[in-house]
Write an enzyme that holds these catalytic residues in place. Structure first.
Site, PDB file in Angstrom:
ATOM      1  N   HIS A  18     -29.859  28.690 -13.578  1.00 47.51           N
ATOM      2  CA  HIS A  18     -31.266  28.631 -13.770  1.00 47.51           C
ATOM      3  C   HIS A  18     -31.946  29.497 -12.779  1.00 47.51           C
ATOM      4  O   HIS A  18     -32.918  30.177 -13.077  1.00 47.51           O
ATOM      5  CB  HIS A  18     -31.840  27.392 -14.101  1.00 47.51           C
ATOM      6  CG  HIS A  18     -31.301  26.042 -14.950  1.00 47.51           C
ATOM      7  ND1 HIS A  18     -30.833  25.030 -14.549  1.00 47.51           N
ATOM      8  CD2 HIS A  18     -31.319  26.607 -16.236  1.00 47.51           C
ATOM      9  CE1 HIS A  18     -30.623  24.578 -15.921  1.00 47.51           C
ATOM     10  NE2 HIS A  18     -30.871  25.416 -16.850  1.00 47.51           N
ATOM     11  N   LYS A  42     -36.077  11.354 -24.012  1.00 48.16           N
ATOM     12  CA  LYS A  42     -34.828  11.420 -23.308  1.00 48.16           C
ATOM     13  C   LYS A  42     -34.636  10.715 -22.196  1.00 48.16           C
ATOM     14  O   LYS A  42     -35.855  10.530 -21.518  1.00 48.16           O
ATOM     15  CB  LYS A  42     -34.548  12.790 -22.893  1.00 48.16           C
ATOM     16  CG  LYS A  42     -33.820  13.595 -24.302  1.00 48.16           C
ATOM     17  CD  LYS A  42     -33.216  14.902 -23.544  1.00 48.16           C
ATOM     18  CE  LYS A  42     -32.401  15.672 -24.903  1.00 48.16           C
ATOM     19  NZ  LYS A  42     -32.290  17.199 -24.572  1.00 48.16           N
ATOM     20  N   ARG A  92     -25.615  32.299 -21.189  1.00 47.90           N
ATOM     21  CA  ARG A  92     -24.296  32.180 -20.229  1.00 47.90           C
ATOM     22  C   ARG A  92     -23.254  32.728 -20.938  1.00 47.90           C
ATOM     23  O   ARG A  92     -22.382  33.570 -20.614  1.00 47.90           O
ATOM     24  CB  ARG A  92     -24.204  30.785 -19.715  1.00 47.90           C
ATOM     25  CG  ARG A  92     -25.058  30.216 -18.969  1.00 47.90           C
ATOM     26  CD  ARG A  92     -24.925  28.822 -18.963  1.00 47.90           C
ATOM     27  NE  ARG A  92     -25.095  28.101 -20.121  1.00 47.90           N
ATOM     28  CZ  ARG A  92     -25.293  26.686 -20.406  1.00 47.90           C
ATOM     29  NH1 ARG A  92     -24.934  26.091 -19.334  1.00 47.90           N
ATOM     30  NH2 ARG A  92     -25.455  26.277 -21.478  1.00 47.90           N
ATOM     31  N   SER A 130     -26.160  21.789 -16.349  1.00 49.50           N
ATOM     32  CA  SER A 130     -26.838  20.829 -15.440  1.00 49.50           C
ATOM     33  C   SER A 130     -25.913  19.678 -15.562  1.00 49.50           C
ATOM     34  O   SER A 130     -25.557  18.699 -14.621  1.00 49.50           O
ATOM     35  CB  SER A 130     -28.194  20.350 -15.939  1.00 49.50           C
ATOM     36  OG  SER A 130     -29.048  21.389 -15.739  1.00 49.50           O
TER      37      SER A 130
HETATM   38  O1  PNS Z   1     -33.005  23.511 -20.782  1.00 48.18           O
HETATM   39  P1  PNS Z   1     -33.035  23.302 -22.253  1.00 48.18           P
HETATM   40  O2  PNS Z   1     -32.624  21.750 -22.466  1.00 48.18           O
HETATM   41  O3  PNS Z   1     -31.991  23.934 -23.138  1.00 48.18           O
HETATM   42  O4  PNS Z   1     -34.286  23.639 -22.848  1.00 48.18           O
HETATM   43  C1  PNS Z   1     -34.748  23.407 -24.245  1.00 48.18           C
HETATM   44  C2  PNS Z   1     -36.082  23.587 -24.325  1.00 48.18           C
HETATM   45  C3  PNS Z   1     -37.011  22.709 -23.585  1.00 48.18           C
HETATM   46  C4  PNS Z   1     -36.639  24.980 -24.044  1.00 48.18           C
HETATM   47  C5  PNS Z   1     -36.430  23.073 -25.885  1.00 48.18           C
HETATM   48  O5  PNS Z   1     -35.865  22.037 -26.147  1.00 48.18           O
HETATM   49  C6  PNS Z   1     -37.850  23.233 -26.168  1.00 48.18           C
HETATM   50  O6  PNS Z   1     -38.556  24.210 -26.293  1.00 48.18           O
HETATM   51  N1  PNS Z   1     -38.414  22.007 -26.527  1.00 48.18           N
HETATM   52  C7  PNS Z   1     -39.912  21.894 -26.558  1.00 48.18           C
HETATM   53  C8  PNS Z   1     -40.184  21.549 -28.117  1.00 48.18           C
HETATM   54  C9  PNS Z   1     -40.212  22.938 -28.968  1.00 48.18           C
HETATM   55  O7  PNS Z   1     -41.209  23.854 -28.785  1.00 48.18           O
HETATM   56  N2  PNS Z   1     -39.554  22.762 -30.051  1.00 48.18           N
HETATM   57  C10 PNS Z   1     -39.647  23.849 -30.976  1.00 48.18           C
HETATM   58  C11 PNS Z   1     -38.866  25.346 -30.365  1.00 48.18           C
HETATM   59  S1  PNS Z   1     -37.149  25.105 -30.672  1.00 48.18           S
END
Ligand code: PNS
Length: 163
Positions: A18, A42, A92, A130
Site C-alpha cells: 500500500h 467488519k 499486485r 494485510s
Molecule cells: O483494501 P480493500 O479492502 O481492497 O478496499 C476495498 C474498498 C474499500 C476500496 C471497497 O470495498 C470500497 O470501495 N468500499 C466502499 C463501498 C463502495 O463504494 N462500494 C461500491 C464500489 S465497489
C-alpha cells in the site's frame, strides 16, 4: 488544473505494498487523499482511528499534499467530498484484476466523472497482503520488511496483548 486523487482501502493494516502505491500516486497527483474505510459490518484488527494514525505516520514525509481521512459509505462519495477526479488502486497480480475491474466499472456507473487509475505494485511487494502480515505477526514472524515501522510496532503490541 489541480489533479486530486483518492486512494481508498481497508488498510487493516497498511502494508509496504500500500505504501508503495501511495508514494507513487503522490508523485502523480497534486493532492492525494488516502481514504480509510470505516465498515461497521467488519471487525478489523485495528480501529479506524488507529489505521488512520499509522498511515499518517508512514506518509508524514510527503507533506501536506497527502492527507489521510476515514470514510464510510461509497468511495465515490469520498471522491466527491474531497473534489477528486481519480481513484487510485494497486494491482499486485492478475488475480486482483477481476474484482478491481468490477469495482472500477461500478464506481464509474455511480459517478461518471471519476476515473480509476491502477498502479502495478512494485514487484518485491507483489506477494503482500494485510491478512498475510497479520498472520505472520500473530505467529511470531518478522514483519519488518512487510509493513511500515508504525504498523510493525502496533502488530507487536497486539500480539503481546493476546491479539
Ligand atoms: O483494501 P480493500 O479492502 O481492497 O478496499 C476495498 C474498498 C474499500 C476500496 C471497497 O470495498 C470500497 O470501495 N468500499 C466502499 C463501498 C463502495 O463504494 N462500494 C461500491 C464500489 S465497489
Amino acid at each position: 488544473m489541480t489533479r486530486v486523487a483518492i486512494f481508498p482501502g481497508s488498510f487493516d493494516p497498511m502494508t509496504n505494498a500500500h505504501l508503495d502505491v501511495a508514494r507513487r500516486a503522490a508523485s502523480l497527483f497534486d493532492r492525494l487523499v488516502v481514504g480509510v474505510l470505516h465498515n461497521p459490518k467488519k471487525a478489523p484488527m485495528f480501529s479506524t482511528g488507529e489505521r488512520v494514525a499509522m498511515i499518517r505516520e508512514a506518509l508524514a514525509d510527503l507533506g501536506p499534499a497527502v492527507e489521510v481521512t476515514e470514510f464510510d459509505g461509497l468511495t465515490v462519495n469520498l471522491a466527491e467530498r474531497v473534489g477528486a477526479g481519480f481513484i487510485v488502486r494497486g494491482l499486485r497480480a492478475v488475480s486482483d484484476f477481476e474484482a478491481e475491474l468490477q469495482m472500477a466499472h461500478t464506481n464509474r456507473k455511480l459517478h461518471e466523472e471519476v476515473d480509476t487509475v491502477f498502479l502495478m505494485t512494485t514487484l518485491e511487494f507483489g506477494y503482500l497482503s494485510s491478512s498475510l502480515a497479520k498472520e505472520v505477526a500473530l505467529f511470531g514472524g518478522d514483519v519488518s520488511g512487510m509493513v511500515p515501522p508504525a504498523v510493525a510496532r502496533a502488530l507487536a503490541g497486539r500480539v503481546a496483548s493476546g491479539g
